[in-house]
Design a protein around this motif. Structure first.
Motif, PDB file in Angstrom:
ATOM      1  N   VAL A 286       0.922  -1.310  -0.011  1.00 31.17           N
ATOM      2  CA  VAL A 286      -0.077  -0.035   0.010  1.00 31.17           C
ATOM      3  C   VAL A 286       0.773   1.200  -0.078  1.00 31.17           C
ATOM      4  CG1 VAL A 286      -1.726   1.096   1.421  1.00 31.17           C
ATOM      5  CG2 VAL A 286      -1.811  -1.136   1.207  1.00 31.17           C
TER       6      VAL A 286
ATOM      7  N   TYR B 277       4.355   0.763   2.081  1.00 34.69           N
ATOM      8  CA  TYR B 277       3.892  -0.110   3.097  1.00 34.69           C
ATOM      9  C   TYR B 277       3.819  -1.576   2.736  1.00 34.69           C
ATOM     10  CZ  TYR B 277       2.719   4.183   5.908  1.00 34.69           C
ATOM     11  OH  TYR B 277       2.551   5.369   6.663  1.00 34.69           O
TER      12      TYR B 277
ATOM     13  N   TYR C 255      -1.074  -6.594   9.919  1.00 35.29           N
ATOM     14  CA  TYR C 255      -0.055  -5.986  10.323  1.00 35.29           C
ATOM     15  C   TYR C 255       0.722  -5.323   9.342  1.00 35.29           C
ATOM     16  CZ  TYR C 255      -0.030  -8.642  14.845  1.00 35.29           C
ATOM     17  OH  TYR C 255      -0.429  -9.214  15.951  1.00 35.29           O
ATOM     18  N   TRP C 256       1.168  -4.056   9.654  1.00 36.96           N
ATOM     19  CA  TRP C 256       1.863  -3.154   8.613  1.00 36.96           C
ATOM     20  C   TRP C 256       3.513  -2.775   8.991  1.00 36.96           C
ATOM     21  CZ3 TRP C 256      -1.246   0.085   5.292  1.00 36.96           C
ATOM     22  CH2 TRP C 256      -2.551  -0.156   4.930  1.00 36.96           C
ATOM     23  N   GLY C 257       4.294  -2.736   7.983  1.00 34.88           N
ATOM     24  CA  GLY C 257       5.470  -2.102   8.330  1.00 34.88           C
ATOM     25  C   GLY C 257       5.336  -0.697   8.490  1.00 34.88           C
ATOM     26  N   GLN C 258       6.670  -0.198   8.969  1.00 33.23           N
ATOM     27  CA  GLN C 258       6.906   1.366   9.025  1.00 33.23           C
ATOM     28  C   GLN C 258       6.896   2.149   8.037  1.00 33.23           C
ATOM     29  OE1 GLN C 258       9.497  -0.750   8.733  1.00 33.23           O
ATOM     30  NE2 GLN C 258      10.968   0.388   7.625  1.00 33.23           N
ATOM     31  N   GLY C 259       7.066   1.527   6.720  1.00 25.59           N
ATOM     32  CA  GLY C 259       6.842   2.119   5.667  1.00 25.59           C
ATOM     33  C   GLY C 259       8.326   2.691   5.103  1.00 25.59           C
TER      34      GLY C 259
END
Lengths: 118, 112
Positions: A37, A95, A107-111
């Protein structure tokens, strides 16, 4: 603990290429769909691409089709986004996220920031 | 592509008061499998988005019960029963039923 860590962002000239990576830990990577995303500066969220568990099914939003390719390496617990023919409008934070069901991104990463500029 | 339209785009709320965000889709989000893949995300300032509600009305683990989701077909609502200071941020609805997945424009919530 589930973790997703993106890397590979940076400044690139229009027409250039970049490959983003997302290394995960804390869960069995090979059993989940994964998603990219992006968010342009000061703008909303845009779904970019996703990939199924073994990499045989991939979907990309029309604006990146033919230029970006999502892939994964389950042995390395890594998700990738190969970005070619980059344009100024691709400038964004990208992300990676785990997709547990039809866009339920739990759950997502920090980008990772990608800046396309001359 | 499915267009997701959120209203309002900005909300200023007194702590302890309720808040409501509407999300309308350009087509029904009812999947052929009988489920509706409409999710709500919150992006707090300086943070990555986090899921609040999935499949219209199911609260994600750890999400306070002051958050609730409802709706069907093309009309959906996120409600906060009593807004707290930690609820500030931008709220997004997202549909996962029809590829490509699409987000609403976002609703910015601030505390008065």
């Amino acid at each position: 603990e589930v973790q997703l860590v993106e890397s590979g962002g940076g400044l690139v000239q229009p027409g250039g290429s970049l490959r983003l990576s997302c290394v995960v830990s804390g869960f069995t990577f090979s059993t989940y769909w994964m998603t990219w995303v992006r968010q342009a500066p000061g703008k909303g969220l845009e779904w970019v691409a996703n990939i199924n568990q073994d990499g045989s099914d991939k979907y990309h939003v029309d604006s990146v089709k033919g230029r970006f390719t999502i892939s994964r390496d389950n042995a390395k617990k890594s998700l990738y986004l190969q970005m070619n023919s980059l344009r100024a409008e691709d400038t964004a934070v990208y992300y990676c996220a785990r997709d547990i069901s039809y866009g339920d991104l739990d759950y997502w990463g920090q980008g990772a920031l990608v800046t396309v500029s001359s | 592509d499915i267009v997701m339209t959120q209203t309002p785009l900005f909300l200023s709320v007194t702590p302890g008061q309720p808040a409501s965000i509407s999300c309308k889709s350009s087509q029904s989000l009812l999947h052929s499998n009988g489920k509706t893949y409409l999710h709500w995300y919150l992006q707090k300032p300086g943070q990555s988005p986090q899921v609040l509600i999935y499949e219209v009305s199911s609260r994600f683990s750890g999400v306070p019960d002051r958050f609730s989701g409802s709706g069907s077909g093309t009309d959906f609502t996120l409600k906060i029963s009593r807004v707290e200071a930690e609820d500030v941020g931008i709220y997004y609805c997202m549909q996962g039923t029809h590829p490509p997945k699409t987000f609403g424009q976002g609703t910015k919530v601030e505390i008065k």
